[in-house]
Write an enzyme that holds these catalytic residues in place. Structure first.
Site, PDB file in Angstrom:
ATOM      1  N   SER A 124     -11.661  -7.379   8.109  1.00 46.92           N
ATOM      2  CA  SER A 124     -10.760  -7.492   9.796  1.00 46.92           C
ATOM      3  C   SER A 124     -11.026  -6.160  10.830  1.00 46.92           C
ATOM      4  O   SER A 124     -10.736  -5.543  11.650  1.00 46.92           O
ATOM      5  CB  SER A 124      -9.244  -7.114   9.300  1.00 46.92           C
ATOM      6  OG  SER A 124      -9.067  -5.911   8.670  1.00 46.92           O
TER       7      SER A 124
ATOM      8  N   ASP B  88      -6.452  -5.526  -5.358  1.00 49.51           N
ATOM      9  CA  ASP B  88      -7.036  -5.363  -3.820  1.00 49.51           C
ATOM     10  C   ASP B  88      -8.583  -4.195  -4.294  1.00 49.51           C
ATOM     11  O   ASP B  88      -8.655  -3.781  -3.314  1.00 49.51           O
ATOM     12  CB  ASP B  88      -6.706  -5.623  -2.937  1.00 49.51           C
ATOM     13  CG  ASP B  88      -7.440  -4.978  -1.476  1.00 49.51           C
ATOM     14  OD1 ASP B  88      -8.505  -5.671  -1.563  1.00 49.51           O
ATOM     15  OD2 ASP B  88      -6.882  -5.453  -0.717  1.00 49.51           O
TER      16      ASP B  88
ATOM     17  N   GLN C  10      -8.091  -3.451  13.288  1.00 47.03           N
ATOM     18  CA  GLN C  10      -7.147  -4.813  13.878  1.00 47.03           C
ATOM     19  C   GLN C  10      -7.165  -5.758  13.579  1.00 47.03           C
ATOM     20  O   GLN C  10      -7.012  -6.339  12.541  1.00 47.03           O
ATOM     21  CB  GLN C  10      -9.130  -5.214  14.722  1.00 47.03           C
ATOM     22  CG  GLN C  10     -10.371  -4.170  14.873  1.00 47.03           C
ATOM     23  CD  GLN C  10     -11.192  -5.286  15.136  1.00 47.03           C
ATOM     24  OE1 GLN C  10     -11.741  -4.953  16.288  1.00 47.03           O
ATOM     25  NE2 GLN C  10     -12.164  -5.900  14.148  1.00 47.03           N
TER      26      GLN C  10
ATOM     27  N   ARG D 238       1.770  -2.566   6.991  1.00 48.49           N
ATOM     28  CA  ARG D 238       2.354  -1.609   7.241  1.00 48.49           C
ATOM     29  C   ARG D 238       3.455  -2.601   7.826  1.00 48.49           C
ATOM     30  O   ARG D 238       4.592  -2.520   8.609  1.00 48.49           O
ATOM     31  CB  ARG D 238       1.235  -0.738   8.156  1.00 48.49           C
ATOM     32  CG  ARG D 238       0.739   0.011   7.282  1.00 48.49           C
ATOM     33  CD  ARG D 238      -0.411   0.801   8.218  1.00 48.49           C
ATOM     34  NE  ARG D 238      -1.335   0.313   8.161  1.00 48.49           N
ATOM     35  CZ  ARG D 238      -3.352   0.482   8.734  1.00 48.49           C
ATOM     36  NH1 ARG D 238      -2.781   1.700   9.111  1.00 48.49           N
ATOM     37  NH2 ARG D 238      -3.823  -0.360   8.671  1.00 48.49           N
TER      38      ARG D 238
ATOM     39  N   ASP E 214     -20.401  -3.924  -7.233  1.00 51.05           N
ATOM     40  CA  ASP E 214     -20.912  -2.867  -8.359  1.00 51.05           C
ATOM     41  C   ASP E 214     -22.310  -3.658  -9.055  1.00 51.05           C
ATOM     42  O   ASP E 214     -21.797  -5.290  -9.054  1.00 51.05           O
ATOM     43  CB  ASP E 214     -20.662  -1.597  -9.360  1.00 51.05           C
ATOM     44  CG  ASP E 214     -21.362  -0.899  -9.442  1.00 51.05           C
ATOM     45  OD1 ASP E 214     -22.946  -0.852  -9.449  1.00 51.05           O
ATOM     46  OD2 ASP E 214     -21.573   0.465  -9.203  1.00 51.05           O
TER      47      ASP E 214
ATOM     48  N   LYS F 282     -11.775  -4.419  -4.823  1.00 52.36           N
ATOM     49  CA  LYS F 282     -13.148  -4.466  -3.921  1.00 52.36           C
ATOM     50  C   LYS F 282     -13.918  -4.344  -4.457  1.00 52.36           C
ATOM     51  O   LYS F 282     -14.646  -3.577  -4.394  1.00 52.36           O
ATOM     52  CB  LYS F 282     -13.066  -4.202  -2.806  1.00 52.36           C
ATOM     53  CG  LYS F 282     -11.949  -4.590  -1.522  1.00 52.36           C
ATOM     54  CD  LYS F 282     -12.041  -4.382   0.209  1.00 52.36           C
ATOM     55  CE  LYS F 282     -10.790  -5.222   1.174  1.00 52.36           C
ATOM     56  NZ  LYS F 282      -9.601  -4.290   0.493  1.00 52.36           N
TER      57      LYS F 282
ATOM     58  N   ASP G 204       0.715  -0.710   0.181  1.00 52.16           N
ATOM     59  CA  ASP G 204      -0.308  -0.439   0.005  1.00 52.16           C
ATOM     60  C   ASP G 204       0.978   1.564  -0.058  1.00 52.16           C
ATOM     61  O   ASP G 204       1.017   2.319   1.420  1.00 52.16           O
ATOM     62  CB  ASP G 204      -0.892   0.322   1.404  1.00 52.16           C
ATOM     63  CG  ASP G 204      -1.613  -0.797   1.722  1.00 52.16           C
ATOM     64  OD1 ASP G 204      -2.274  -1.330   0.594  1.00 52.16           O
ATOM     65  OD2 ASP G 204      -1.908  -1.544   2.419  1.00 52.16           O
TER      66      ASP G 204
HETATM   67  O1  S5P Z   1     -11.473  -7.015   5.630  1.00 52.56           O
HETATM   68  C1  S5P Z   1      -9.684  -6.938   5.480  1.00 52.56           C
HETATM   69  C2  S5P Z   1      -9.640  -7.049   3.727  1.00 52.56           C
HETATM   70  C3  S5P Z   1      -8.531  -6.927   3.160  1.00 52.56           C
HETATM   71  S1  S5P Z   1      -8.360  -7.179   1.497  1.00 52.56           S
HETATM   72  N1  S5P Z   1      -8.828  -6.216   6.444  1.00 52.56           N
HETATM   73  C4  S5P Z   1      -8.418  -5.233   5.690  1.00 52.56           C
HETATM   74  O2  S5P Z   1      -7.199  -4.743   5.890  1.00 52.56           O
HETATM   75  N2  S5P Z   1      -7.924  -5.149   3.367  1.00 52.56           N
HETATM   76  C5  S5P Z   1      -6.767  -5.217   3.372  1.00 52.56           C
HETATM   77  O3  S5P Z   1      -5.199  -5.775   3.781  1.00 52.56           O
HETATM   78  C6  S5P Z   1      -7.020  -3.347   3.524  1.00 52.56           C
HETATM   79  O4  S5P Z   1      -6.850  -2.902   2.182  1.00 52.56           O
HETATM   80  C7  S5P Z   1      -4.976  -3.513   3.839  1.00 52.56           C
HETATM   81  O5  S5P Z   1      -4.490  -3.703   1.857  1.00 52.56           O
HETATM   82  C8  S5P Z   1      -4.710  -4.847   3.982  1.00 52.56           C
HETATM   83  C9  S5P Z   1      -3.844  -4.883   5.555  1.00 52.56           C
HETATM   84  O6  S5P Z   1      -2.873  -4.068   5.037  1.00 52.56           O
HETATM   85  P1  S5P Z   1      -2.040  -3.476   6.671  1.00 52.56           P
HETATM   86  O7  S5P Z   1      -0.971  -2.390   6.264  1.00 52.56           O
HETATM   87  O8  S5P Z   1      -3.313  -3.300   7.635  1.00 52.56           O
HETATM   88  O9  S5P Z   1      -1.487  -5.351   7.273  1.00 52.56           O
END
Ligand code: S5P
Length: 450
Positions: free
Chosen positions: A345, A291, A401, A421, A296, A293, A238
């Site tokens: 999440s 990703d 989370q 991250r 539509d 998502k 990201d």
């Molecule tokens: O439920 C979700 C689905 C996705 S695809 N929760 C998420 O966090 N994601 C994706 O996973 C979110 O868009 C991000 O690109 C990645 C998590 O990133 P992090 O930096 O929090 O580990």
């Protein structure tokens, strides 16, 4: 003859325990086989059993009864009828059809629920049921079991603080049947020997990923890469510049099975970037996972997927799509593996039990769906992708989370972890990726041991 002994002999005549050579689910060859389901064919015996079980728990503090599916369901029902304590039903699995919750019935959080199990071996299925029941806010203190096979299950539950009441142990059953001439000396010796020196289960030769009934060609490719690299890691890139993205791909490419992108967050997107990224993904053997998502109607999704400046259809191996528009609208994603968003999440996500069931149903019906994003095990044949994984943080200030890899592999039985991250914000992304790969793979292998 005591009433318990009388019950056992009658149950034996019904065929609840057989002697000979049997291959158990674990692969172990056993000289006996126990199956309490025939008890339901004798309502009188089932009533007698329910009364024996109720006597065992007469001083326990339960308000509700729950039979572990399936064999203990009629037992729990009969106990409920005899005692007047309400029954709740735990579903065996959330198969995705319909809209049902994992625990059915009328109950309030904080109520104490007695669990009823027919046979306990390792205690694993009981522990799974307890977790589901506790997740609903119910309290479990006591468990009543008809037969303990004396293979460590009771100990495991006691260690976790549960009180287990057992009607019979297998040794007691063998002794009783011997005393009442249903078993001869030779058979008793053979069975006792088996119980005292239980053989180790045959080694699990295949990994869970290998065993999935995987159909989709992209899913097959992903699993092949995972097994080759010993990695369940997907890095979520990201970042907002092409330079950072390519740098991350070069640094982590060897460790990952796929790189997940949000291509629309780049400030300097170009098709040249995609060409370079494709080159690196080929060299380092990982898939490109956009990703996006989608959420539509089919026609709009098709335009978003194939047209516009990103031309995702031209380069992505995998994409994410919400399932909210229904299975028909997913058909437009051709030549790509679709990962359906079943459960998110983030804190307060609207993906409740009701939504998860419906979304899974749509995912199961769409042949181009290769997997789902969720925070729990939802299917045997769809790959499970779990984001929200981080060693050092429990979340962010925007609702994310986090869980550790150990938790998502052991509790959710996930197939792939998605880490953003935790890797790209680390001072050393290559080292961080290696840490998530190595510890993630170890946690995954550990999760196969139970
Ligand atoms: O439920 C979700 C689905 C996705 S695809 N929760 C998420 O966090 N994601 C994706 O996973 C979110 O868009 C991000 O690109 C990645 C998590 O990133 P992090 O930096 O929090 O580990």
């Amino acid at each position: 003859m005591q009433p318990r002994e009388d019950f056992l002999l009658k149950a034996y005549e019904l065929g609840i325990i057989k002697f000979g050579n049997f291959i158990l689910k674990s692969g172990i060859e056993s000289p006996f086989y126990v199956d309490l389901r025939p008890l339901s064919s004798s309502p009188q015996l089932l009533k007698t059993l329910a009364n024996h079980l109720l006597n065992l728990v007469e001083n326990s503090p339960y308000e509700l009864i729950c039979g572990v599916p399936y064999a203990a369901l009629p037992m729990g029902t009969t106990m409920s009828l005899a005692s007047g304590s309400p029954l709740i039903i735990k579903r065996k699995e959330n198969k995705g059809y319909g809209t049902k919750r994992m625990v059915e019935g009328i109950f309030q959080s904080g109520q104490n629920c007695l669990l009823v199990e027919d046979v306990i071996t390792s205690g694993q299925s009981l522990l799974e049921t307890i977790a589901e029941v506790e997740k609903e806010g119910l309290i479990v203190t006591d468990i009543v079991v008809v037969l303990d096979r004396e293979q460590g299950g009771i100990q495991r539950l006691k260690e976790k603080g549960y009180t287990v009441h057992t009607l019979f142990t297998i040794n007691e059953v063998i002794e009783l049947l011997h005393r009442f001439h249903r078993l001869d000396d030779g058979e008793v010796m053979r069975i006792k020997n088996f119980l005292e020196n239980p053989p180790a289960p045959p080694q699990k030769k295949r990994l869970a990923l290998d065993k999935k009934k995987i159909q989709h060609p992209v899913a097959k490719m992903l699993v092949e890469i995972a097994l080759k690299k010993q990695s369940n890691l997907i890095v979520s890139a990201d970042v907002i510049s092409s330079a950072e993205l390519l740098n991350l791909a070069r640094k982590t490419g060897d460790k990952i099975v796929a790189m997940k992108l949000h291509i629309d967050i780049l400030r300097d997107f170009s098709m040249e970037l995609i060409e370079e990224l494709k080159q690196i993904s080929k060299e380092k053997d990982f898939l490109l996972f956009e990703d996006r998502k989608y959420a539509d109607i089919g026609n709009t999704q098709e335009l978003q997927f194939k047209e516009g400046i990103y031309r995702t259809a031209a380069w992505a191996d995998m994409i994410t799509s919400h399932l909210i528009a229904g299975e028909e609208s997913l058909k437009v994603f051709d030549n790509v593996g679709v990962v359906g968003i079943v459960e998110m999440s983030s804190k307060g996500a609207l993906t409740d039990e009701y939504y998860v069931g419906k979304a899974l149903n749509a995912a199961n019906n769409a042949p181009n769906v290769m997997g789902v994003v969720a925070q729990r095990k939802v299917s045997d044949h769809l790959l499970l992708f779990t984001p929200g994984v981080n060693f050092s943080s429990s979340g962010d200030s925007k609702g994310q989370q986090y869980n550790t890899p150990a938790k998502v592999f052991s509790e959710y039985h996930t197939d792939f972890i998605i880490v953003g991250r935790g890797i790209y914000q680390s001072a050393e992304p290559a080292e961080a990726a290696e840490k998530y790969r190595a510890l993630g793979w170890e946690a995954y292998l550990d999760s196969l041991k139970d």
